[in-house]
Design a protein around this motif. Structure first.
Motif, PDB file in Angstrom:
ATOM      1  N   TYR A 298      14.524  -5.558 -14.644  1.00  0.00           N
ATOM      2  CA  TYR A 298      14.647  -4.893 -13.334  1.00  0.00           C
ATOM      3  C   TYR A 298      16.081  -4.410 -13.096  1.00  0.00           C
ATOM      4  O   TYR A 298      16.302  -3.308 -12.562  1.00  0.00           O
ATOM      5  CB  TYR A 298      14.234  -5.855 -12.217  1.00  0.00           C
ATOM      6  CG  TYR A 298      12.775  -6.274 -12.263  1.00  0.00           C
ATOM      7  CD1 TYR A 298      12.371  -7.479 -11.710  1.00  0.00           C
ATOM      8  CD2 TYR A 298      11.812  -5.478 -12.861  1.00  0.00           C
ATOM      9  CE1 TYR A 298      11.049  -7.878 -11.754  1.00  0.00           C
ATOM     10  CE2 TYR A 298      10.479  -5.864 -12.904  1.00  0.00           C
ATOM     11  CZ  TYR A 298      10.096  -7.070 -12.357  1.00  0.00           C
ATOM     12  OH  TYR A 298       8.801  -7.452 -12.388  1.00  0.00           O
ATOM     13  N   GLN A 674      12.681   5.858  -3.171  1.00  0.00           N
ATOM     14  CA  GLN A 674      11.452   5.064  -3.135  1.00  0.00           C
ATOM     15  C   GLN A 674      11.291   4.235  -4.420  1.00  0.00           C
ATOM     16  O   GLN A 674      10.933   3.061  -4.375  1.00  0.00           O
ATOM     17  CB  GLN A 674      10.247   5.981  -2.951  1.00  0.00           C
ATOM     18  CG  GLN A 674      10.128   6.565  -1.556  1.00  0.00           C
ATOM     19  CD  GLN A 674       8.914   7.471  -1.414  1.00  0.00           C
ATOM     20  OE1 GLN A 674       8.248   7.787  -2.411  1.00  0.00           O
ATOM     21  NE2 GLN A 674       8.642   7.895  -0.185  1.00  0.00           N
ATOM     22  N   SER A 677      13.791   1.505  -4.458  1.00  0.00           N
ATOM     23  CA  SER A 677      13.404   0.466  -3.509  1.00  0.00           C
ATOM     24  C   SER A 677      12.343  -0.457  -4.097  1.00  0.00           C
ATOM     25  O   SER A 677      12.364  -1.664  -3.870  1.00  0.00           O
ATOM     26  CB  SER A 677      12.873   1.116  -2.219  1.00  0.00           C
ATOM     27  OG  SER A 677      12.417   0.141  -1.313  1.00  0.00           O
ATOM     28  N   GLN A 678      11.410   0.135  -4.913  1.00  0.00           N
ATOM     29  CA  GLN A 678      10.368  -0.677  -5.517  1.00  0.00           C
ATOM     30  C   GLN A 678      10.956  -1.686  -6.509  1.00  0.00           C
ATOM     31  O   GLN A 678      10.613  -2.865  -6.493  1.00  0.00           O
ATOM     32  CB  GLN A 678       9.361   0.235  -6.235  1.00  0.00           C
ATOM     33  CG  GLN A 678       8.182  -0.516  -6.825  1.00  0.00           C
ATOM     34  CD  GLN A 678       7.306  -1.146  -5.743  1.00  0.00           C
ATOM     35  OE1 GLN A 678       7.011  -0.512  -4.737  1.00  0.00           O
ATOM     36  NE2 GLN A 678       6.906  -2.391  -5.940  1.00  0.00           N
ATOM     37  N   TYR A 679      11.913  -1.182  -7.377  1.00  0.00           N
ATOM     38  CA  TYR A 679      12.540  -2.085  -8.345  1.00  0.00           C
ATOM     39  C   TYR A 679      13.387  -3.153  -7.632  1.00  0.00           C
ATOM     40  O   TYR A 679      13.418  -4.315  -8.058  1.00  0.00           O
ATOM     41  CB  TYR A 679      13.407  -1.285  -9.337  1.00  0.00           C
ATOM     42  CG  TYR A 679      12.607  -0.662 -10.463  1.00  0.00           C
ATOM     43  CD1 TYR A 679      12.061  -1.464 -11.469  1.00  0.00           C
ATOM     44  CD2 TYR A 679      12.405   0.716 -10.533  1.00  0.00           C
ATOM     45  CE1 TYR A 679      11.317  -0.892 -12.510  1.00  0.00           C
ATOM     46  CE2 TYR A 679      11.663   1.288 -11.549  1.00  0.00           C
ATOM     47  CZ  TYR A 679      11.108   0.474 -12.530  1.00  0.00           C
ATOM     48  OH  TYR A 679      10.365   1.028 -13.539  1.00  0.00           O
ATOM     49  N   GLU A 680      14.084  -2.752  -6.598  1.00  0.00           N
ATOM     50  CA  GLU A 680      14.911  -3.716  -5.860  1.00  0.00           C
ATOM     51  C   GLU A 680      14.046  -4.787  -5.214  1.00  0.00           C
ATOM     52  O   GLU A 680      14.424  -5.966  -5.157  1.00  0.00           O
ATOM     53  CB  GLU A 680      15.730  -2.991  -4.790  1.00  0.00           C
ATOM     54  CG  GLU A 680      16.873  -2.179  -5.356  1.00  0.00           C
ATOM     55  CD  GLU A 680      17.607  -1.416  -4.291  1.00  0.00           C
ATOM     56  OE1 GLU A 680      18.716  -0.930  -4.550  1.00  0.00           O
ATOM     57  OE2 GLU A 680      17.062  -1.292  -3.161  1.00  0.00           O
ATOM     58  N   GLU A 681      12.865  -4.340  -4.758  1.00  0.00           N
ATOM     59  CA  GLU A 681      11.952  -5.321  -4.157  1.00  0.00           C
ATOM     60  C   GLU A 681      11.464  -6.313  -5.192  1.00  0.00           C
ATOM     61  O   GLU A 681      11.400  -7.519  -4.937  1.00  0.00           O
ATOM     62  CB  GLU A 681      10.780  -4.579  -3.518  1.00  0.00           C
ATOM     63  CG  GLU A 681       9.803  -5.498  -2.802  1.00  0.00           C
ATOM     64  CD  GLU A 681       8.639  -4.726  -2.187  1.00  0.00           C
ATOM     65  OE1 GLU A 681       7.686  -5.368  -1.702  1.00  0.00           O
ATOM     66  OE2 GLU A 681       8.683  -3.471  -2.177  1.00  0.00           O
ATOM     67  N   TRP A 682      11.125  -5.770  -6.456  1.00  0.00           N
ATOM     68  CA  TRP A 682      10.675  -6.688  -7.502  1.00  0.00           C
ATOM     69  C   TRP A 682      11.792  -7.647  -7.911  1.00  0.00           C
ATOM     70  O   TRP A 682      11.556  -8.830  -8.143  1.00  0.00           O
ATOM     71  CB  TRP A 682      10.222  -5.878  -8.733  1.00  0.00           C
ATOM     72  CG  TRP A 682       8.942  -5.103  -8.442  1.00  0.00           C
ATOM     73  CD1 TRP A 682       8.069  -5.303  -7.447  1.00  0.00           C
ATOM     74  CD2 TRP A 682       8.454  -3.999  -9.206  1.00  0.00           C
ATOM     75  NE1 TRP A 682       7.034  -4.408  -7.486  1.00  0.00           N
ATOM     76  CE2 TRP A 682       7.244  -3.571  -8.586  1.00  0.00           C
ATOM     77  CE3 TRP A 682       8.893  -3.310 -10.346  1.00  0.00           C
ATOM     78  CZ2 TRP A 682       6.493  -2.506  -9.073  1.00  0.00           C
ATOM     79  CZ3 TRP A 682       8.133  -2.264 -10.828  1.00  0.00           C
ATOM     80  CH2 TRP A 682       6.929  -1.854 -10.190  1.00  0.00           C
ATOM     81  N   GLU A 684      14.350  -8.596  -6.134  1.00  0.00           N
ATOM     82  CA  GLU A 684      14.607  -9.555  -5.045  1.00  0.00           C
ATOM     83  C   GLU A 684      13.572 -10.674  -5.074  1.00  0.00           C
ATOM     84  O   GLU A 684      13.889 -11.847  -4.878  1.00  0.00           O
ATOM     85  CB  GLU A 684      14.583  -8.826  -3.695  1.00  0.00           C
ATOM     86  CG  GLU A 684      14.864  -9.748  -2.514  1.00  0.00           C
ATOM     87  CD  GLU A 684      14.791  -8.993  -1.197  1.00  0.00           C
ATOM     88  OE1 GLU A 684      14.987  -9.644  -0.159  1.00  0.00           O
ATOM     89  OE2 GLU A 684      14.533  -7.766  -1.205  1.00  0.00           O
ATOM     90  N   ARG A 685      12.308 -10.264  -5.343  1.00  0.00           N
ATOM     91  CA  ARG A 685      11.257 -11.281  -5.383  1.00  0.00           C
ATOM     92  C   ARG A 685      11.492 -12.252  -6.547  1.00  0.00           C
ATOM     93  O   ARG A 685      11.337 -13.463  -6.400  1.00  0.00           O
ATOM     94  CB  ARG A 685       9.907 -10.602  -5.541  1.00  0.00           C
ATOM     95  CG  ARG A 685       8.718 -11.563  -5.443  1.00  0.00           C
ATOM     96  CD  ARG A 685       7.432 -10.827  -5.765  1.00  0.00           C
ATOM     97  NE  ARG A 685       7.273  -9.645  -4.937  1.00  0.00           N
ATOM     98  CZ  ARG A 685       6.480  -8.618  -5.241  1.00  0.00           C
ATOM     99  NH1 ARG A 685       5.797  -8.630  -6.374  1.00  0.00           N
ATOM    100  NH2 ARG A 685       6.391  -7.576  -4.429  1.00  0.00           N
ATOM    101  N   ARG A 688      14.437 -14.455  -5.783  1.00  0.00           N
ATOM    102  CA  ARG A 688      14.065 -15.411  -4.746  1.00  0.00           C
ATOM    103  C   ARG A 688      13.225 -16.546  -5.326  1.00  0.00           C
ATOM    104  O   ARG A 688      13.423 -17.722  -5.002  1.00  0.00           O
ATOM    105  CB  ARG A 688      13.318 -14.700  -3.611  1.00  0.00           C
ATOM    106  CG  ARG A 688      13.051 -15.590  -2.413  1.00  0.00           C
ATOM    107  CD  ARG A 688      12.579 -14.798  -1.210  1.00  0.00           C
ATOM    108  NE  ARG A 688      11.374 -14.023  -1.494  1.00  0.00           N
ATOM    109  CZ  ARG A 688      11.347 -12.698  -1.597  1.00  0.00           C
ATOM    110  NH1 ARG A 688      12.462 -11.994  -1.474  1.00  0.00           N
ATOM    111  NH2 ARG A 688      10.214 -12.066  -1.852  1.00  0.00           N
TER     112      ARG A 688
END
Length: 983
Positions: A298, A674, A677-682, A684-685, A688
C-alpha cells in the motif's frame, strides 16, 4: 310612612317568608344570633332603597332561587300600597302597586321618599351596636368632634372628612415639620443654596484638594498591600483549618502502613494467568506477519499517486476559480439589469422633487434627517392647531352668550329694584291688611289662615334657600368628580341636608294657625275698604317682585361663575396656542422648507419626502452595487490569468476557454485523489489492525515476564501469604492516595509532610483564622473609608473642572422652585376645602344644632335619671360638654363610656325628631344591650313617646327580656313560627 307587612321571595337565609307587623308603632323583632334579624333589616333597606347588582348577588339564598320580595306600606298621601324589588326584574328597580290598581315606577317611589337615599336614612333613622363600638374606640380628644357631627347630620362623616383634610394638609406642610412635601422642598432649596456657596469656596481650595488626593492615593496603596498580605495569610490559615481533619486521618493510615513488614510485589493469580497468556499469544503472532506484508504494498502505490497530485493550496485555488464561474455569469447579467434600473429611478426621483414645489435639491435631500417620531410630531401639531382653533371659537361663542345673558339679568334686576317697596312702607301696608283680616276672622269665627300671602312668601323663601343648598351640593359633587377629592362628596351631602331643614320647618308651621280669641268686641278699623284693597295689591306685588329678585340674583351668580370659568378656559387655550406656535417655529427652524407650507399639510408632505428620500437612498445603493460588480468581474479575470501562468497551461483570450480547461484538469485531479484515498484507507486499516494486535499482545507478553520475575517465590504457601499482605498494603495506600488527593487543592506536598510531622491543634488553628478575619475586616473598613474619601475629593475636583456645572445647577434650582409652586397650589386647594367645611359647620351649628341639642338634652336628662341637665356644643375653644344638676360642666372625654353611649343615643333620637317631617320608620339594632335595667326602662319610655307621635320604631334584639324591660311591647319571635304567622 309605616311598614305593615313583608314578603321575602328570597334574601339570605329567608325564602318565601311572610310576616305581618303589629299595628303599634313600637315593636320588637327578636331571635338569637344567626336567626336572621339583620337579614330582615337588610331586606327592608333593600326594598326601600335598592342595592347594586354585586351586593344583591351576595344575598342570594344558598339553595338557589330568585332574590327579592315586597313590603306593604302606608302613607298619608298614597294610602296603602306595595313596593316590590327583584334581582331578575328591571335590574332591581322598585315597582309600586297602588290600591287603585295603578302601577308606579322608581321615579314615583323616589318622590314618596322625598329624595332620601340609603346613606341619609341610615344616618338619621337607623343605628346599631357597631356605632357604639366605634364610639368606644375613639380617642378622648376626638370624641367631641364625632358627637358634634352626629348631632348635626347623624353620621361621623363630617369628622372623617375633616380629619382627611387635616391629614392631607399635614402631609404637605407643617410650620415646624421636616417630612411634609413643602417642608422637604424648602429644605432642599436651602440645601441647594448652601451647595452654591460651597461651589464658590471650592474653586479657592482646588490645589489643596489635589494635594489631599495624592496623599490619599499613597495611603490606599499601602493599605492595599497590607490587605493582600492579610488575605493571603487568611487563605492559607483557612485551608489549614479545612485540611486538619483529613491530616489526622492520613496520619492514622500512615501509622498502620508502617506496622506492616517489607515485602516484594507479587502477581495475582500467577499460574492460571501464565497458561492463559500463552494460549492467547499464538494466533495473534500469525495475523501480525500477514498485516506487515500488505502494509508495504500500500505504501508504494500511495507514493506514486502523490507525485501526480497538485499541492493542496494550488488545488483549492483552482476549485475556487471553477466554482466562481457561475457567479461570474450571474454578475454580468446583474450589471446590465442595474444600469437599466438606475436610469429609470433617476427619472422618477427628479419628477417627485419637481412635484413638491419646494426649494430642495439632491444634495439637501441626501443630508436631510427625518427621525422616526417626526411624523407623529407633525400629526400632533396639525391636530393641536385644529383643536385649539375650534376650542377658542367655542369659548368665544360661550363668552358672548353668557355676557349677553348676564347683561339682560342685571337690567331685569335693576327694573325690579325700582318696583320693590321700602321696608317701612311694606310694614305699614302689612298692618292695614292684618287689621282687616283679623276683623274678618273674628266676625266669621272660621279657622282660615290670617296671612296667606305672608305664608306663601315664607314658603317661597324656604324653597329658594333649599334650591340654593341643592345647587351648592351639586357644585361640590362636580368639584369632587373633577378634582378626585372624595371629601367634597360629604360637604355636598351636608349642604343638601341643610337645605331640607327650612322646607321641613315651613311644612311644620303651615298647619298651625295664629287665630285670635273669639271673645271680645269687634275690632274697629281706621282704614276704608279701598285702602285695604290697595294695600293688599301693593303687598302682593311687593312679595312677587322680591321672589323674582331672589331668582334673578341666583341666575346672576350662576352666569358670573360661568363667565369666570370661560375666562380661565380662554387663558388655558391661549397658553396652549402659544405652545403650539413654539413647536411650529422650532420645526421651521429645523426644516426651513416648511416656512411656506401650512402645518395642516405637514403630515402629507412627510410621506412625500419620505418617498423621495427612499428613492434617493435606493439610487445610492444601486451605484454601490454596480461598482462592486465591476470590481468582482475584473478580479475574477485577473485570477484566472495568473493561475494559468503559474500552472503552465495554455492561455486563451476568452474567459470561457479558461474555465473549460480548468474544469478538465480538476476532474483528472479528482480521480487521482479518489484512488489515493482508497489506498490510504486500506493502509490506515492495516496499520490500525497491526497496532491493535501489538496492543493486544503487549500486555500478555509483559504480564508473562513480570509474573515469574516479580513473584520471587517457589511454593504456593509463600505466594498466598505475600498476596494477602500485598492486598492489605494496597488498601491502605489507596486510602492514603485518596487523602492526598483531597489535600492537594489545599496544601502543597511539603506542607503536607510538614504538618504530618507536627500536627497543629484544631482549636488554635480556628482561633488564628478568626484573628486574621478581624484584621481583614479592619483593613477593609479603612480601605473603604479611604476610597470613599478619595472618591469625594475626586468628585469635588471633577465638579471644579467642569465649566457647565453652574448653568446646570441654576436650571435645576429653577425647576425645584416650580415644583414648590405646584405643591403650594395643591395645598391651597385642600386649605380652601377645609375652610369651606368649617364655615358650613359653623353655619349649621348656629342655625339648627340648638334645636337638636334641646331635644337631645331632654332625652339625656331622662336616660341619666336627671343627673345631667343640658348639652352644649363646642364654643370659644371649649369642647363638647354637658352640665349636671349642680351646674358643673363636664367635657365628653370626662364622661364614662356608658354615659357617652347614652349621650350618643340621645343625639341620634333627637336628630330623628328634627327630621320628623320625613315620617320614616326608625330601625334600632341591639344599640341598648349594654344599658342596665333602669336605663333600658327609661329608653323604652322615650321610644314610646316618639312612637306616640306617629313614628314607627322597629327594634332588633337577641334578648327577649327587653320586651318586659320596655313595658310589654309586641314581639315577633323568629324562633317561633306560630308567633310569626300571628304577628
Amino acid at each position: 310612612m309605616k311598614l305593615l307587612a313583608a314578603h321575602i321571595y328570597g334574601f339570605g337565609k329567608w325564602q318565601d317568608f311572610r310576616v305581618e307587623f303589629p299595628e303599634e308603632n313600637l315593636f320588637l323583632i327578636s331571635g338569637p344570633n344567626e336567626s336572621g334579624k339583620s337579614t330582615i333589616r337588610q331586606f327592608m333597606l333593600f326594598i326601600l332603597f335598592g342595592l347594586p347588582p354585586k351586593q344583591r348577588e351576595f344575598h342570594r339564598p344558598k339553595t338557589g332561587g330568585k332574590i327579592g320580595g315586597r313590603l306593604k306600606l302606608w302613607t298619608e298621601e298614597a294610602g296603602m300600597f306595595y313596593v316590590e324589588r327583584t334581582h331578575e326584574k328591571q335590574n332591581g328597580e322598585a315597582i309600586c302597586y297602588l290600591s287603585d290598581g295603578s302601577i308606579k315606577g322608581s321615579d314615583w317611589w323616589s318622590k314618596q321618599l322625598n329624595g332620601m337615599n340609603r346613606d341619609s336614612f341610615e344616618s338619621v333613622f337607623s343605628f346599631d351596636a357597631d356605632d357604639l363600638m366605634e364610639l368606644h374606640a375613639m380617642k378622648p380628644d376626638e370624641l367631641g368632634e364625632l358627637l358634634l357631627g352626629v348631632g348635626m347630620t347623624g353620621t361621623e362623616k363630617i369628622y372623617t372628612v375633616e380629619k382627611q383634610l387635616e391629614n392631607e394638609l399635614d402631609k404637605r406642610f407643617k410650620p415646624q415639620g421636616k417630612n411634609p412635601e413643602i417642608n422637604s422642598q424648602l429644605n432642599k432649596l436651602t440645601s441647594m443654596q448652601q451647595e452654591w456657596n460651597q461651589l464658590q469656596e471650592q474653586e479657592e481650595s482646588y490645589q489643596q484638594q489635589k494635594k489631599t488626593e495624592a496623599g490619599l492615593v499613597g495611603n490606599i496603596e499601602m493599605l492595599q498591600r497590607d490587605l493582600e498580605n492579610t488575605k493571603a495569610a487568611r487563605t492559607k490559615q483557612g485551608k489549614l483549618v479545612q485540611a486538619l481533619p483529613i491530616l489526622y486521618m492520613l496520619a492514622g493510615e500512615q501509622a498502620k502502613l508502617e506496622q506492616l513488614p517489607e515485602f516484594s510485589h507479587f502477581p495475582e493469580n500467577g499460574l492460571e494467568r501464565y497458561e492463559y497468556l500463552q494460549e492467547q499469544l499464538l494466533p495473534l503472532r500469525s495475523r501480525f506477519a500477514v498485516l506487515e506484508s500488505n502494509e508495504r504494498d500500500y505504501r508504494y502505490e500511495i507514493s506514486t499517486l502523490q507525485q501526480q497530485l497538485w499541492q493542496q493550496k494550488k488545488r483549492e485555488k483552482a476549485e475556487a476559480l471553477a466554482a466562481a464561474s457561475n457567479t461570474y455569469q450571474q454578475q454580468a447579467s446583474q450589471l446590465d439589469y442595474l444600469k437599466k434600473r438606475r436610469k429609470k429611478s433617476v427619472a422618477e426621483l427628479e419628477q417627485q422633487i419637481d412635484d413638491l414645489h419646494l426649494d430642495l435639491n439632491w444634495d439637501q435631500l441626501g443630508s436631510l434627517s427625518m427621525p422616526f417620531h417626526l411624523e407623529d410630531s407633525w400629526n400632533q401639531i396639525k391636530e393641536a392647531v385644529q383643536q385649539t382653533e375650534a376650542e377658542w371659537e367655542s369659548a368665544e361663542r360661550e363668552e358672548r352668550s353668557t355676557q349677553e345673558q348676564l347683561r339682560s339679568l342685571q337690567e331685569e334686576k335693576a327694573r325690579l329694584d325700582i318696583g320693590i317697596l321700602e321696608e317701612s312702607k311694606a310694614v305699614e301696608l302689612q298692618k292695614i291688611v292684618d287689621a282687616k283680616r283679623t276683623q274678618e276672622y273674628v266676625e266669621s269665627s272660621e279657622g282660615r289662615p290670617i296671612f296667606p300671602e305672608v305664608d306663601k312668601w315664607k314658603k317661597r323663601q324656604a324653597w329658594t334657600l333649599s334650591g340654593s343648598a341643592v345647587i351648592g351640593a351639586v357644585l361640590f359633587g362636580a368639584a369632587a368628580f373633577l378634582s378626585d377629592i372624595k371629601s367634597f362628596y360629604a360637604v355636598g351631602l351636608i349642604l343638601f341636608l341643610a337645605g331640607m331643614v327650612p322646607v321641613w320647618k315651613v311644612k311644620k308651621s303651615s298647619g298651625r294657625l295664629s287665630s285670635p280669641s273669639s271673645e271680645g268686641e269687634p275690632i274697629a278699623l281706621q282704614w276704608t275698604a279701598s285702602d285695604y284693597k290697595e294695600a293688599e295689591q301693593q303687598l302682593r306685588r311687593h312679595y312677587q317682585l322680591l321672589d323674582e329678585q331672589h331668582s334673578i340674583s341666583g341666575q346672576i351668580k350662576q352666569r358670573s361663575l360661568q363667565l369666570l370659568k370661560v375666562s380661565e378656559r380662554k387663558k388655558f387655550l391661549e397658553e396652549k396656542r402659544q405652545q403650539v406656535e413654539r413647536q411650529i417655529r422650532e420645526q421651521k427652524r429645523r426644516y426651513p422648507f416648511l416656512i411656506d407650507v401650512d402645518p395642516a399639510y405637514w403630515p402629507k408632505l412627510f410621506h412625500k419626502l419620505d418617498a423621495c428620500m427612499e428613492k434617493y437612498h435606493s439610487l445610492i445603493r444601486l451605484d454601490m452595487e454596480q461598482e462592486e460588480l465591476l470590481q468582482q468581474l475584473d478580479e475574477y479575470r485577473k485570477s484566472l490569468t495568473a493561475f494559468f501562468k503559474e500552472t503552465g497551461l495554455d492561455e486563451s483570450d476568452e474567459t470561457s476557454e479558461f474555465v473549460r480547461q480548468l474544469q478538465e484538469q480538476l476532474e483528472k485531479q479528482r480521480q487521482n485523489r479518489q484512488t489515493l484515498s482508497q489506498y490510504e484507507e486500506w493502509l490506515e486499516r492495516a496499520v490500525r489492525e497491526r497496532e491493535q494486535l501489538l496492543e493486544e499482545m503487549q500486555p500478555y507478553e509483559q504480564d508473562t515476564g513480570s509474573l515469574l520475575k516479580t513473584a520471587g517465590v517457589e511454593n504456593e504457601e509463600d505466594f498466598r501469604r505475600l498476596g494477602r499482605q500485598q492486598q492489605e498494603a494496597l488498601s491502605i495506600k489507596e486510602k492514603m492516595d485518596s487523602y492526598y488527593n483531597q489535600l492537594a487543592p489545599l496544601l502543597s506536598g511539603e506542607e503536607i509532610n510538614h504538618y504530618l510531622d507536627n500536627l497543629p491543634d484544631q482549636a488554635e488553628a480556628k482561633q488564628a483564622l478568626e484573628q486574621f478575619e478581624t484584621e481583614l475586616e479592619k483593613l477593609e473598613s479603612l480601605m473603604d473609608a479611604a476610597r470613599q474619601q478619595l472618591s469625594d475629593i475626586r468628585s469635588k475636583i471633577s465638579r471644579m473642572e467642569r465649566s457647565e456645572h453652574f448653568s446646570q445647577f441654576k436650571h435645576r434650582y429653577s425647576g425645584e422652585i416650580e415644583q414648590l409652586k405646584k405643591q403650594v397650589k395643591q395645598w391651597a386647594v385642600y386649605q380652601t376645602a377645609k375652610e369651606m367645611l368649617m364655615e358650613t359647620k359653623i353655619s349649621y351649628q348656629k342655625d339648627y344644632l340648638p334645636h337638636t341639642l334641646k331635644a337631645a338634652g331632654a332625652h339625656f336628662h331622662q336616660l341619666t335619671d336627671g343627673k345631667y341637665v343640658d348639652i352644649f356644643p363646642p364654643e370659644d375653644g371649649r369642647p363638647f360638654s354637658v352640665t349636671d344638676q349642680e351646674g358643673f360642666r363636664y367635657a365628653v372625654d370626662e364622661l364614662s363610656k356608658g354615659t357617652a353611649d347614652q349621650l350618643y343615643v340621645s343625639l341620634r333620637l333627637a336628630l330623628s325628631s328634627v327630621y320628623q317631617a320625613e315620617n320614616m320608620p326608625f330601625f334600632i339594632d341591639d344599640a341598648f344591650v349594654h344599658f342596665d335595667r333602669k336605663r333600658k326602662r327609661e329608653f323604652g319610655s322615650i321610644l314610646k313617646n316618639i312612637s306616640e307621635q306617629q313614628q314607627q320604631i322597629i327594634l332588633f334584639s337577641s334578648s327577649k327580656s327587653i320586651q318586659k324591660t320596655l313595658g310589654e311591647i309586641p314581639v315577633i319571635d323568629l324562633e317561633n313560627r306560630e308567633v310569626i304567622e300571628l304577628a
